[in-house]
Design a protein around this motif. Sequence first.
Motif, PDB file in Angstrom:
ATOM      1  N   THR A  63       0.836  -1.205   0.000  1.00  0.00           N
ATOM      2  CA  THR A  63       0.000   0.000   0.000  1.00  0.00           C
ATOM      3  C   THR A  63       0.863   1.244   0.000  1.00  0.00           C
ATOM      4  OG1 THR A  63      -1.804  -1.105   1.164  1.00  0.00           O
ATOM      5  CG2 THR A  63      -1.735   1.292   1.285  1.00  0.00           C
ATOM      6  N   ARG A  64       1.858   1.287   0.843  1.00  0.00           N
ATOM      7  CA  ARG A  64       2.733   2.457   0.932  1.00  0.00           C
ATOM      8  C   ARG A  64       3.544   2.643  -0.347  1.00  0.00           C
ATOM      9  NH1 ARG A  64       3.919   4.469   6.261  1.00  0.00           N
ATOM     10  NH2 ARG A  64       2.322   3.696   7.696  1.00  0.00           N
ATOM     11  N   THR A  65       4.024   1.544  -0.899  1.00  0.00           N
ATOM     12  CA  THR A  65       4.788   1.640  -2.144  1.00  0.00           C
ATOM     13  C   THR A  65       3.928   2.164  -3.280  1.00  0.00           C
ATOM     14  OG1 THR A  65       6.269  -0.171  -1.495  1.00  0.00           O
ATOM     15  CG2 THR A  65       6.110   0.324  -3.843  1.00  0.00           C
ATOM     16  N   LEU A  66       2.707   1.642  -3.396  1.00  0.00           N
ATOM     17  CA  LEU A  66       1.812   2.086  -4.457  1.00  0.00           C
ATOM     18  C   LEU A  66       1.414   3.540  -4.265  1.00  0.00           C
ATOM     19  CD1 LEU A  66       0.149   1.484  -6.959  1.00  0.00           C
ATOM     20  CD2 LEU A  66      -1.644   0.535  -5.487  1.00  0.00           C
ATOM     21  N   ALA A  67       1.126   3.935  -3.028  1.00  0.00           N
ATOM     22  CA  ALA A  67       0.760   5.329  -2.770  1.00  0.00           C
ATOM     23  C   ALA A  67       1.900   6.269  -3.143  1.00  0.00           C
ATOM     24  CB  ALA A  67       0.378   5.508  -1.306  1.00  0.00           C
ATOM     25  N   ASP A  68       3.117   5.899  -2.790  1.00  0.00           N
ATOM     26  CA  ASP A  68       4.273   6.740  -3.136  1.00  0.00           C
ATOM     27  C   ASP A  68       4.373   6.927  -4.641  1.00  0.00           C
ATOM     28  OD1 ASP A  68       4.994   7.008  -0.479  1.00  0.00           O
ATOM     29  OD2 ASP A  68       6.532   5.437  -0.539  1.00  0.00           O
ATOM     30  N   THR A  69       4.172   5.854  -5.376  1.00  0.00           N
ATOM     31  CA  THR A  69       4.277   5.928  -6.835  1.00  0.00           C
ATOM     32  C   THR A  69       3.156   6.776  -7.421  1.00  0.00           C
ATOM     33  OG1 THR A  69       5.251   3.713  -6.868  1.00  0.00           O
ATOM     34  CG2 THR A  69       4.416   4.570  -8.954  1.00  0.00           C
ATOM     35  N   LEU A  70       1.948   6.602  -6.917  1.00  0.00           N
ATOM     36  CA  LEU A  70       0.814   7.359  -7.446  1.00  0.00           C
ATOM     37  C   LEU A  70       0.949   8.847  -7.155  1.00  0.00           C
ATOM     38  CD1 LEU A  70      -2.083   4.909  -6.510  1.00  0.00           C
ATOM     39  CD2 LEU A  70      -1.165   5.359  -8.796  1.00  0.00           C
ATOM     40  N   PHE A  71       1.464   9.191  -5.994  1.00  0.00           N
ATOM     41  CA  PHE A  71       1.597  10.608  -5.655  1.00  0.00           C
ATOM     42  C   PHE A  71       2.667  11.310  -6.493  1.00  0.00           C
ATOM     43  CE2 PHE A  71      -1.024  10.134  -1.833  1.00  0.00           C
ATOM     44  CZ  PHE A  71      -1.675  11.353  -1.844  1.00  0.00           C
ATOM     45  N   ALA A  72       3.453  10.556  -7.228  1.00  0.00           N
ATOM     46  CA  ALA A  72       4.418  11.174  -8.141  1.00  0.00           C
ATOM     47  C   ALA A  72       3.771  11.589  -9.457  1.00  0.00           C
ATOM     48  CB  ALA A  72       5.566  10.204  -8.408  1.00  0.00           C
ATOM     49  N   HIS A  73       2.510  11.196  -9.670  1.00  0.00           N
ATOM     50  CA  HIS A  73       1.809  11.558 -10.903  1.00  0.00           C
ATOM     51  C   HIS A  73       1.607  13.077 -10.960  1.00  0.00           C
ATOM     52  CE1 HIS A  73      -1.521  11.979 -13.776  1.00  0.00           C
ATOM     53  NE2 HIS A  73      -1.108  10.842 -14.279  1.00  0.00           N
ATOM     54  N   PRO A  74       1.728  13.693 -12.150  1.00  0.00           N
ATOM     55  CA  PRO A  74       1.597  15.154 -12.264  1.00  0.00           C
ATOM     56  C   PRO A  74       0.296  15.715 -11.694  1.00  0.00           C
ATOM     57  CG  PRO A  74       2.491  14.250 -14.287  1.00  0.00           C
ATOM     58  CD  PRO A  74       2.126  13.075 -13.431  1.00  0.00           C
ATOM     59  N   LEU A  75      -0.796  14.961 -11.746  1.00  0.00           N
ATOM     60  CA  LEU A  75      -2.057  15.453 -11.200  1.00  0.00           C
ATOM     61  C   LEU A  75      -1.995  15.606  -9.690  1.00  0.00           C
ATOM     62  CD1 LEU A  75      -5.154  16.074 -11.707  1.00  0.00           C
ATOM     63  CD2 LEU A  75      -5.550  13.660 -11.168  1.00  0.00           C
ATOM     64  N   LEU A  76      -1.125  14.822  -9.040  1.00  0.00           N
ATOM     65  CA  LEU A  76      -1.127  14.739  -7.585  1.00  0.00           C
ATOM     66  C   LEU A  76       0.141  15.270  -6.924  1.00  0.00           C
ATOM     67  CD1 LEU A  76      -2.416  11.040  -7.480  1.00  0.00           C
ATOM     68  CD2 LEU A  76      -3.811  13.099  -7.201  1.00  0.00           C
ATOM     69  N   SER A  77       1.221  15.355  -7.650  1.00  0.00           N
ATOM     70  CA  SER A  77       2.524  15.605  -7.033  1.00  0.00           C
ATOM     71  C   SER A  77       2.634  16.966  -6.347  1.00  0.00           C
ATOM     72  CB  SER A  77       3.639  15.463  -8.077  1.00  0.00           C
ATOM     73  OG  SER A  77       3.448  16.398  -9.141  1.00  0.00           O
ATOM     74  N   ALA A  78       1.904  17.968  -6.833  1.00  0.00           N
ATOM     75  CA  ALA A  78       2.024  19.315  -6.258  1.00  0.00           C
ATOM     76  C   ALA A  78       0.811  19.693  -5.411  1.00  0.00           C
ATOM     77  CB  ALA A  78       2.203  20.343  -7.380  1.00  0.00           C
ATOM     78  N   THR A  79       0.033  18.712  -4.998  1.00  0.00           N
ATOM     79  CA  THR A  79      -1.226  19.019  -4.302  1.00  0.00           C
ATOM     80  C   THR A  79      -1.067  19.196  -2.802  1.00  0.00           C
ATOM     81  OG1 THR A  79      -1.676  16.648  -4.120  1.00  0.00           O
ATOM     82  CG2 THR A  79      -2.643  17.824  -6.008  1.00  0.00           C
TER      83      THR A  79
END
Length: 241
Positions: free
Chosen positions: A182-198
Amino acid sequence: MRTVRPAVGDPDPARTGQSTTLAKAYKKLTSDVYRDPLTFRVDTVSRRLGATEPRVAASVAHQALAARLWSVALGCAVRCGRLPDLDPGLLLWDPGATAPDDLRLTEVRPLPGGTGPAALADTVVRVVVDGHLVPLGAALRDRYGLAAGLLGGNAAAALAGAARELDRWARANDCADVAARTRTLADTLFAHPLLSATGTRAGLAFRRRSCCLYYRVPGGGVCGDCCFTQPPCSSPRAASG
């Protein structure tokens, strides 16, 4: 995580008179609330919350649907290593119902693809972000003028919440492997441009840089991940982005 389940027939039409797919809901909105499921949903949320500003109800509705979609995708990815096809055309939606009965899959079919962390993250992005959050956000911006920053913050807050709930379940059930994935997947998803600067993150904790506007609901306040520490006393358009 009981969120989306296979359909057993359509949702009860006697409850709202509405039964559609999310694919149709994401199309260009019409002026007829009774024929427009997304507008119907926002108006329903507005009535339930007592919100007088449509954009506030639209924001709340957006974040709730984002959370439902993230939770299904993350739960399947980290527990099963695969995702069901959550194409908007396969998801029946009753905009007048409450969770978990508002969304139903017309059929369950696993998506092809790799099961490694990177491949799973790519699949989640394709299914949730590209398939749902992008068209949903575009529809809500067009009708209610929600700022891109607010929508991105909603999506990120919903993702963080889903990840925390899954991590909590994993730890309570001695599933250390699920918690780690879960933590690994969340880290990867938060690197997406839609989410990274939120917002900012510390583990699964998250504080957003925008506000979902819930403080403008009668009796509402600021959320635990809000950029504000107390409800702002400002103009009606404050905190919109």
